[in-house]
Write a protein that holds these residues in place. Structure first.
Motif, PDB file in Angstrom:
ATOM      1  N   CYS A  82       0.862  -1.187   0.000  1.00  0.00           N
ATOM      2  CA  CYS A  82       0.000   0.000   0.000  1.00  0.00           C
ATOM      3  C   CYS A  82       0.896   1.234   0.000  1.00  0.00           C
ATOM      4  O   CYS A  82       1.701   1.420   0.931  1.00  0.00           O
ATOM      5  CB  CYS A  82      -0.908  -0.019   1.227  1.00  0.00           C
ATOM      6  SG  CYS A  82      -2.000   1.417   1.338  1.00  0.00           S
ATOM      7  N   ILE A  83       0.796   2.037  -1.050  1.00  0.00           N
ATOM      8  CA  ILE A  83       1.611   3.243  -1.196  1.00  0.00           C
ATOM      9  C   ILE A  83       0.683   4.448  -1.081  1.00  0.00           C
ATOM     10  O   ILE A  83      -0.295   4.560  -1.825  1.00  0.00           O
ATOM     11  CB  ILE A  83       2.336   3.255  -2.555  1.00  0.00           C
ATOM     12  CG1 ILE A  83       3.270   2.050  -2.669  1.00  0.00           C
ATOM     13  CG2 ILE A  83       3.122   4.553  -2.742  1.00  0.00           C
ATOM     14  CD1 ILE A  83       3.826   1.834  -4.056  1.00  0.00           C
ATOM     15  N   ARG A  84       0.984   5.355  -0.151  1.00  0.00           N
ATOM     16  CA  ARG A  84       0.129   6.498   0.078  1.00  0.00           C
ATOM     17  C   ARG A  84       0.934   7.799   0.118  1.00  0.00           C
ATOM     18  O   ARG A  84       1.824   7.965   0.946  1.00  0.00           O
ATOM     19  CB  ARG A  84      -0.638   6.348   1.401  1.00  0.00           C
ATOM     20  CG  ARG A  84      -1.700   5.274   1.389  1.00  0.00           C
ATOM     21  CD  ARG A  84      -2.863   5.660   0.451  1.00  0.00           C
ATOM     22  NE  ARG A  84      -3.877   4.608   0.393  1.00  0.00           N
ATOM     23  CZ  ARG A  84      -3.885   3.633  -0.508  1.00  0.00           C
ATOM     24  NH1 ARG A  84      -2.906   3.554  -1.401  1.00  0.00           N
ATOM     25  NH2 ARG A  84      -4.847   2.729  -0.512  1.00  0.00           N
ATOM     26  N   ASN A  85       0.583   8.697  -0.811  1.00  0.00           N
ATOM     27  CA  ASN A  85       1.109  10.065  -0.843  1.00  0.00           C
ATOM     28  C   ASN A  85       2.643  10.104  -0.813  1.00  0.00           C
ATOM     29  O   ASN A  85       3.245  10.958  -0.162  1.00  0.00           O
ATOM     30  CB  ASN A  85       0.547  10.867   0.334  1.00  0.00           C
ATOM     31  CG  ASN A  85       0.625  12.373   0.099  1.00  0.00           C
ATOM     32  OD1 ASN A  85       0.521  12.825  -1.041  1.00  0.00           O
ATOM     33  ND2 ASN A  85       0.803  13.133   1.161  1.00  0.00           N
ATOM     34  N   VAL A  86       3.266   9.197  -1.525  1.00  0.00           N
ATOM     35  CA  VAL A  86       4.727   9.123  -1.540  1.00  0.00           C
ATOM     36  C   VAL A  86       5.294  10.160  -2.504  1.00  0.00           C
ATOM     37  O   VAL A  86       4.873  10.256  -3.656  1.00  0.00           O
ATOM     38  CB  VAL A  86       5.200   7.710  -1.928  1.00  0.00           C
ATOM     39  CG1 VAL A  86       6.677   7.701  -2.288  1.00  0.00           C
ATOM     40  CG2 VAL A  86       4.942   6.747  -0.783  1.00  0.00           C
ATOM     41  N   ALA A  87       6.239  10.942  -2.005  1.00  0.00           N
ATOM     42  CA  ALA A  87       6.874  12.000  -2.800  1.00  0.00           C
ATOM     43  C   ALA A  87       8.386  11.840  -2.739  1.00  0.00           C
ATOM     44  O   ALA A  87       8.943  11.373  -1.741  1.00  0.00           O
ATOM     45  CB  ALA A  87       6.474  13.375  -2.283  1.00  0.00           C
ATOM     46  N   LYS A  88       9.047  12.220  -3.839  1.00  0.00           N
ATOM     47  CA  LYS A  88      10.504  12.163  -3.907  1.00  0.00           C
ATOM     48  C   LYS A  88      11.003  13.242  -4.852  1.00  0.00           C
ATOM     49  O   LYS A  88      10.514  13.359  -5.985  1.00  0.00           O
ATOM     50  CB  LYS A  88      10.965  10.784  -4.396  1.00  0.00           C
ATOM     51  CG  LYS A  88      12.475  10.611  -4.460  1.00  0.00           C
ATOM     52  CD  LYS A  88      13.096  10.590  -3.076  1.00  0.00           C
ATOM     53  CE  LYS A  88      14.611  10.383  -3.132  1.00  0.00           C
ATOM     54  NZ  LYS A  88      15.214  10.379  -1.791  1.00  0.00           N
ATOM     55  N   ARG A  89      11.953  14.019  -4.376  1.00  0.00           N
ATOM     56  CA  ARG A  89      12.573  15.073  -5.193  1.00  0.00           C
ATOM     57  C   ARG A  89      14.076  14.824  -5.284  1.00  0.00           C
ATOM     58  O   ARG A  89      14.688  14.288  -4.355  1.00  0.00           O
ATOM     59  CB  ARG A  89      12.338  16.454  -4.586  1.00  0.00           C
ATOM     60  CG  ARG A  89      10.891  16.874  -4.458  1.00  0.00           C
ATOM     61  CD  ARG A  89      10.777  18.203  -3.734  1.00  0.00           C
ATOM     62  NE  ARG A  89      11.273  19.296  -4.561  1.00  0.00           N
ATOM     63  CZ  ARG A  89      10.498  20.103  -5.279  1.00  0.00           C
ATOM     64  NH1 ARG A  89       9.178  19.942  -5.273  1.00  0.00           N
ATOM     65  NH2 ARG A  89      11.007  21.076  -5.989  1.00  0.00           N
TER      66      ARG A  89
ATOM     67  N   LEU B 105       8.515  11.914  -7.839  1.00  0.00           N
ATOM     68  CA  LEU B 105       7.213  11.404  -7.426  1.00  0.00           C
ATOM     69  C   LEU B 105       6.481  12.512  -6.681  1.00  0.00           C
ATOM     70  O   LEU B 105       7.060  13.175  -5.818  1.00  0.00           O
ATOM     71  CB  LEU B 105       7.365  10.175  -6.515  1.00  0.00           C
ATOM     72  CG  LEU B 105       8.021   8.939  -7.143  1.00  0.00           C
ATOM     73  CD1 LEU B 105       8.117   7.819  -6.110  1.00  0.00           C
ATOM     74  CD2 LEU B 105       7.263   8.471  -8.368  1.00  0.00           C
ATOM     75  N   ASP B 106       5.207  12.686  -7.021  1.00  0.00           N
ATOM     76  CA  ASP B 106       4.452  13.824  -6.509  1.00  0.00           C
ATOM     77  C   ASP B 106       3.172  13.343  -5.817  1.00  0.00           C
ATOM     78  O   ASP B 106       2.067  13.548  -6.309  1.00  0.00           O
ATOM     79  CB  ASP B 106       4.129  14.780  -7.661  1.00  0.00           C
ATOM     80  CG  ASP B 106       3.518  16.082  -7.189  1.00  0.00           C
ATOM     81  OD1 ASP B 106       3.626  16.402  -5.999  1.00  0.00           O
ATOM     82  OD2 ASP B 106       2.922  16.790  -8.035  1.00  0.00           O
TER      83      ASP B 106
ATOM     84  N   GLU C 174      15.949   3.453  -2.432  1.00  0.00           N
ATOM     85  CA  GLU C 174      15.759   4.879  -2.152  1.00  0.00           C
ATOM     86  C   GLU C 174      14.742   5.018  -1.026  1.00  0.00           C
ATOM     87  O   GLU C 174      13.872   4.156  -0.848  1.00  0.00           O
ATOM     88  CB  GLU C 174      15.212   5.601  -3.390  1.00  0.00           C
ATOM     89  CG  GLU C 174      16.114   5.568  -4.602  1.00  0.00           C
ATOM     90  CD  GLU C 174      16.970   6.813  -4.711  1.00  0.00           C
ATOM     91  OE1 GLU C 174      16.954   7.631  -3.763  1.00  0.00           O
ATOM     92  OE2 GLU C 174      17.637   6.967  -5.738  1.00  0.00           O
ATOM     93  N   ARG C 175      14.817   6.115  -0.309  1.00  0.00           N
ATOM     94  CA  ARG C 175      13.820   6.432   0.706  1.00  0.00           C
ATOM     95  C   ARG C 175      12.967   7.596   0.203  1.00  0.00           C
ATOM     96  O   ARG C 175      13.503   8.577  -0.319  1.00  0.00           O
ATOM     97  CB  ARG C 175      14.484   6.823   2.023  1.00  0.00           C
ATOM     98  CG  ARG C 175      15.111   5.657   2.776  1.00  0.00           C
ATOM     99  CD  ARG C 175      15.689   6.135   4.089  1.00  0.00           C
ATOM    100  NE  ARG C 175      16.251   5.037   4.854  1.00  0.00           N
ATOM    101  CZ  ARG C 175      15.579   4.322   5.729  1.00  0.00           C
ATOM    102  NH1 ARG C 175      14.295   4.573   5.933  1.00  0.00           N
ATOM    103  NH2 ARG C 175      16.160   3.351   6.407  1.00  0.00           N
ATOM    104  N   PRO C 176      11.655   7.529   0.379  1.00  0.00           N
ATOM    105  CA  PRO C 176      10.823   8.658  -0.025  1.00  0.00           C
ATOM    106  C   PRO C 176      11.039   9.848   0.896  1.00  0.00           C
ATOM    107  O   PRO C 176      11.419   9.685   2.064  1.00  0.00           O
ATOM    108  CB  PRO C 176       9.400   8.099   0.104  1.00  0.00           C
ATOM    109  CG  PRO C 176       9.504   7.007   1.116  1.00  0.00           C
ATOM    110  CD  PRO C 176      10.872   6.414   0.938  1.00  0.00           C
ATOM    111  N   ASP C 177      10.788  11.038   0.373  1.00  0.00           N
ATOM    112  CA  ASP C 177      10.870  12.239   1.205  1.00  0.00           C
ATOM    113  C   ASP C 177       9.683  12.331   2.146  1.00  0.00           C
ATOM    114  O   ASP C 177       9.787  12.876   3.248  1.00  0.00           O
ATOM    115  CB  ASP C 177      10.925  13.492   0.318  1.00  0.00           C
ATOM    116  CG  ASP C 177      12.169  13.524  -0.553  1.00  0.00           C
ATOM    117  OD1 ASP C 177      13.198  12.974  -0.126  1.00  0.00           O
ATOM    118  OD2 ASP C 177      12.105  14.094  -1.654  1.00  0.00           O
ATOM    119  N   SER C 178       8.529  11.836   1.698  1.00  0.00           N
ATOM    120  CA  SER C 178       7.327  11.854   2.524  1.00  0.00           C
ATOM    121  C   SER C 178       6.389  10.762   2.049  1.00  0.00           C
ATOM    122  O   SER C 178       6.589  10.163   0.996  1.00  0.00           O
ATOM    123  CB  SER C 178       6.639  13.223   2.453  1.00  0.00           C
ATOM    124  OG  SER C 178       6.256  13.530   1.119  1.00  0.00           O
ATOM    125  N   GLY C 179       5.342  10.516   2.832  1.00  0.00           N
ATOM    126  CA  GLY C 179       4.382   9.479   2.489  1.00  0.00           C
ATOM    127  C   GLY C 179       4.701   8.174   3.201  1.00  0.00           C
ATOM    128  O   GLY C 179       5.689   8.053   3.928  1.00  0.00           O
TER     129      GLY C 179
END
Length: 500
Positions: A9-16, A23-24, A57-62
């Motif tokens: 389950c992936i929720r609101n995952v962001a990566k810059r 990912l937005d 990689e680690r997401p920035d958020s989510g």
């Protein structure tokens, strides 16, 4: 984690990455027991998503959970097996040793190839090569070895990233049989590919990713190549670069090949590109489109006849300039911006007697190229790696155009660059063609063809479709549908007619 369960389950995952949004706020549920297809244009965020699921990689958020539990890469990485488009293996080890990587055991007890491992290798056609050094094997064998290593692991999640780009049809069939077997055992299987036919044939659902978001998920009942193609481009609103009437621009042939053949990649191809024209070769990896483009630059050994700007023979390729898809292959990372801009120029233009460099001349030529090709830089002396991706790509293209070729050949010319840089690059190519030259591009994205090309030719299994005149299509969705139909028609053995 056991087979079955709740899945991912992936929720609101962001990566810059700096100013680039990969990912937005992506949202996606991945269920065990099915093959989930992932489709999206280059730069959509597919590879970043794969790396995050794999724990690379680690997401920035989510949040990302497996079976309702938080995902910890440091603990759970062994639960995921990844098959990359470019094999990530050890050429100094044998095929069998590569299959066993990750299960090395200890210095005292070394792992042995078990019956299940041998069965997987046999099913993928590499059983007889078990003792051969991987570095001595073909790319197809290396790819099958990475697939065997992934399949043989006791993993819960299998991520296949363009896994059959170097495989034959028979080898691909074996791969998909293994995929469905894994899914049937209750494992999670993701298939990332540009091959829409493979998604339709083998995925239970297809998630379409654009601009770092899941735009839609297409269920099996609605899953067709046309449906995926439409979702890849719908709402983009691209427009062709403004030009004058094409009929007045396009003149005599700059490039013409006849009966042009290269091993198993393509055979007996007839093709031409004219003065004032931009032609796009559209095809997935393994279609032969990339190799065909490279052959026009003399980078592939072919039989048949080739004529460029009226000339034949050994020096014909001196009238061409080639720009590869990867900027690292064009640019010299230890050179300045100015040095990169003039590095392809001949000795008479930048060197005097005893080969001493004409430093003032070099600076003048570099400054002229910087202005002409709209390269944004504080100074010509700064390092090339300090530029944005879009400006690095403009330098790579400028390198080619400053040599005054009659034919420029480009692989995915705007891959990984921002929208503004894309428009500037398309305008530069259009101006180059309008000056009496020709451009041939290898493309994997319909948007690039719609915005930049005069003609599009679909390549599949080394065969060419009849050309599509881009200006005949009022919007990108119509062009995408036509390209999809042509690709499927050729793949199924139909003959659309040779492109000329």
């Amino acid at each position: 984690m056991s087979a079955g369960g709740e899945g991912i389950c992936i929720r609101n995952v962001a990566k810059r990455y700096g100013s680039t949004v990969a990912l937005d706020g992506i949202e996606l549920d991945i269920q065990p027991g099915e093959v989930l297809g992932i489709a999206g244009p280059n730069g959509a965020g597919k590879s970043t998503l794969i790396r995050i699921i794999a724990g690379e990689e680690r997401p920035d958020s989510g949040t990302l959970t497996f079976d309702g539990q938080p995902w910890f890469p440091s603990i759970d990485w062994h639960q995921v097996a990844v098959v990359h488009q470019e094999p990530q293996l050890f050429p100094n080890l044998t095929v069998a040793e590569n299959v066993l990587v990750g299960r090395e055991g200890t210095r005292v007890v070394r792992p042995r190839l078990g019956l299940e491992d041998a069965g997987v290798m046999q099913a993928l056609g590499i059983g007889a090569l078990r003792d051969r050094l991987l570095g001595d094997c073909t790319l197809a064998t290396q790819q099958r070895t990475e697939i065997a290593r992934a399949v043989a692991r006791e993993a819960r999640v299998f991520l296949f990233d363009e896994p059959n780009s170097a495989l034959t049809d028979e080898e691909s069939d074996e791969l998909f049989r293994e995929m469905h077997k894994l899914a049937g055992e209750g494992r999670i299987v993701l298939l990332v590919t540009h091959r829409l036919g493979d998604l339709v044939d083998h995925a239970a659902r297809v998630a379409v990713i654009r601009d770092g978001k899941v735009r839609t998920v297409i269920g099996k009942a609605e899953l067709t190549e046309e449906a995926i193609a439409e979702q890849l481009v719908v709402g983009i609103g691209g427009e062709p670069v403004a030009t004058t009437a094409r009929s007045a621009e396009i003149g005599r042939e700059i490039l013409k090949v006849s009966n042009w053949s290269h091993g198993s990649e393509f055979e007996a191809v007839d093709f031409s590109a004219a003065h004032g024209e931009i032609v796009a070769l559209m095809g997935v990896e393994g279609s032969g489109a990339r190799e065909l483009l490279r052959s026009f630059a003399g980078l592939e050994r072919c039989s048949g006849t080739i004529r460029i700007d009226g000339a034949e023979g050994g020096r014909v390729f001196h009238r061409t300039a080639f720009v590869p898809a990867t900027r690292a292959e064009s640019l010299y990372s230890n050179f300045s911006v100015g040095e990169n801009l003039v590095v392809r120029l001949g000795t008479p233009e930048i060197a005097g007697s005893l080969l001493a460099l004409k430093k003032k001349r070099i600076r003048a030529l570099a400054e002229e190229a910087r202005q002409r090709f709209l390269v944004k830089t504080r100074t010509l002396a700064q390092g090339i790696r300090s530029l944005s991706g879009g400006n690095q790509q403009k330098v790579a293209i400028a390198q080619a155009l400053v040599t005054a070729p009659r034919l420029v050949l480009l692989e995915e010319p705007t891959r990984g660059v921002d929208i503004q840089s894309k428009r500037e690059i398309y305008r530069l190519l259009r101006e180059f063609a309008a000056a009496g030259n020709a451009v041939v591009m290898f493309c994997t994205e319909v948007l690039e063809i719609f915005e930049a090309a005069d003609r599009a030719i679909v390549v599949s299994d080394g065969r060419l479709s009849a050309p599509l005149k881009v200006s005949d299509f009022p919007h990108i969705e119509a062009l995408a549908a036509a390209i999809t139909r042509l690709e499927r028609h050729i793949r199924l053995g139909g003959v659309e007619g040779e492109a000329a």
